[in-house]
Design an enzyme around this catalytic site. Structure first.
Site: not given
Ligand SMILES: *Cc1c(COP(=O)(O)O)cnc(C)c1O
Length: 394
Positions: A216, A245, A129
């Site tokens: 990521d 986050k 994701f």
């Molecule tokens: C939450 C998340 C995203 C997206 O972040 P947003 O602030 O919602 O755009 C991307 N990568 C990972 C691994 C995430 O957990």
């Protein structure tokens, strides 16, 4: 209550939370909940942490925003701190995770373009994701996220997660790959933890092929797994790192960090953001990073995570519905042998906020500030809930 003036993209929302303090939140009926999801890995310091609140209040009284036309001292300070703790070279600040990943994707493409490649490719993972913008939903390995949004941009090649051989095979077929983009642990994908040496092997493969390793860490970063960044468990450093986050403890902020060859790809005018790295967001980020250090919360996440994982494994060892309990630090997944979204409501009725991801994985992302007593309570409550759920299900 959702009203027709909101787009209906979030489905029905039954709970209204109006106040938070420490590891608890309260709803509009005055009921208290232990927050074991932290706004999806955002409020790692708990709610309304005094140091973050004070920094945000002070900045709100001083200067909220000036744009990136001007120097922003807090932005520079936060960059220095993040570069120091990550072993990266430099930072671009965004407002969200998806935007941080957009910056990473642009870096990879810039490198490809400089290498004379017309269609540079980024290797991405099944079950990953990376966000909801067009490029990041394309990088995401979940068809539900992509459904209905054709045409999707090109430039991504997909392989199974935790499968180095699959990437090696891609390398033989394609001569236009420039980067690998991966989460160290699949978050939304069900708290899936790769083999111990996966990141090391990914690093070695990227070195050999001259690709960027782009991690990521939007969910795994900022102390969540018991290290500031999850790659520090593997003893490697990526070329590009994205975080968001937990960085602002609720104030929206994201960042894309880069190192080595990746650190010199953007030049004046290559990329930008109106809000990214504004004084308010950076003061919050600074307060978070300083508090993690001064309160030893990363070490705490490691210890609490071990305790929570072991406690759950012991208490649920006889529960046939549980197929696996896995985790690193305070990122824990309990996989059941059947869909279990009902558990979210059942937990809520017991005063506990949790989340279910990938359909059948209970995901726990509690604050790093959890007390011993709360940790014990969480272990007991989750175990009871899952045992009851398993009994109803047969
Ligand atoms: C939450 C998340 C995203 C997206 O972040 P947003 O602030 O919602 O755009 C991307 N990568 C990972 C691994 C995430 O957990």
């Amino acid at each position: 209550m959702a009203t027709p003036t909101l787009m209906q993209n979030y489905g029905e929302r039954t709970l209204t939370l109006v106040r938070g303090e420490g590891n608890y939140v309260w709803d509009d009926q005055g009921r208290r909940y232990l927050d074991a999801i932290s706004g999806i890995a955002v409020c790692g310091l708990g709610h309304c942490h005094p140091r973050v609140t004070e920094a945000v209040q002070d900045q709100a009284n001083t200067l909220l925003h000036v744009s990136n036309l001007y120097n922003i001292p807090a932005q520079q300070q936060l960059a220095d701190k993040l570069v120091y703790t990550s072993a990266m070279d430099n930072v671009f600040f965004s407002n969200s995770g998806a935007e941080a990943n957009e910056a990473a994707i642009k870096l990879a493409r810039k490198l490809g373009n400089e290498r004379g490649l017309a269609t540079p490719q980024i290797v991405v993972m099944e079950g990953a994701f990376h966000g909801r913008t067009l490029a990041t939903l394309t990088a995401t390995g979940n068809e539900k996220v992509q459904e209905g949004f054709a045409p999707l941009p090109g430039g991504f090649l997909r392989v199974p997660f935790n499968d180095i051989a699959a990437i090696e095979q891609l390398a033989e077929k394609h001569d236009n790959i420039v980067a690998v983009l991966a989460e160290p642990i699949l978050g939304e994908g069900g708290i899936r933890i790769p083999d111990m040496d996966y990141l090391k092997k990914l690093r070695a493969l990227c070195d050999k092929q001259n690709w960027l390793l782009m991690l990521d860490e939007i969910q795994t970063g900022i102390g969540r797994t018991g290290k500031m960044f999850a790659y520090q468990h593997a003893g490697i450093v990526p070329d590009v790192l994205t975080i968001a986050k937990g960085l602002g403890n609720g104030i929206p902020i994201g960042a894309c960090l880069s190192r080595g060859i990746a650190a010199h790809l953007f030049t004046a005018g290559s990329h930008g953001s109106t809000f990214g790295g504004n004084p308010l967001a950076c003061r919050a980020g600074l307060a978070v990073v300083e508090t993690l250090e001064s309160e030893w919360l990363i070490e705490r996440a490691e210890k609490l995570g071990d305790r929570l994982l072991r406690g759950l494994q012991i208490q649920l060892s006889e529960c046939d519905a549980v197929t696996e309990i896995r985790g690193l630090g305070l990122m824990i997944g309990i996989e059941l042998n059947q869909p279990c979204v009902e558990l979210v409501a059942q937990a809520r009725n017991r005063g506990l906020l949790i989340n279910v991801t990938a359909g059948n994985v209970v995901r726990l992302l509690p604050p790093l500030t959890l007390t011993d007593t709360e940790c014990q309570q969480l272990t007991g409550d989750i175990s009871t809930l899952i045992q009851q759920f398993a009994l109803q299900a047969v």
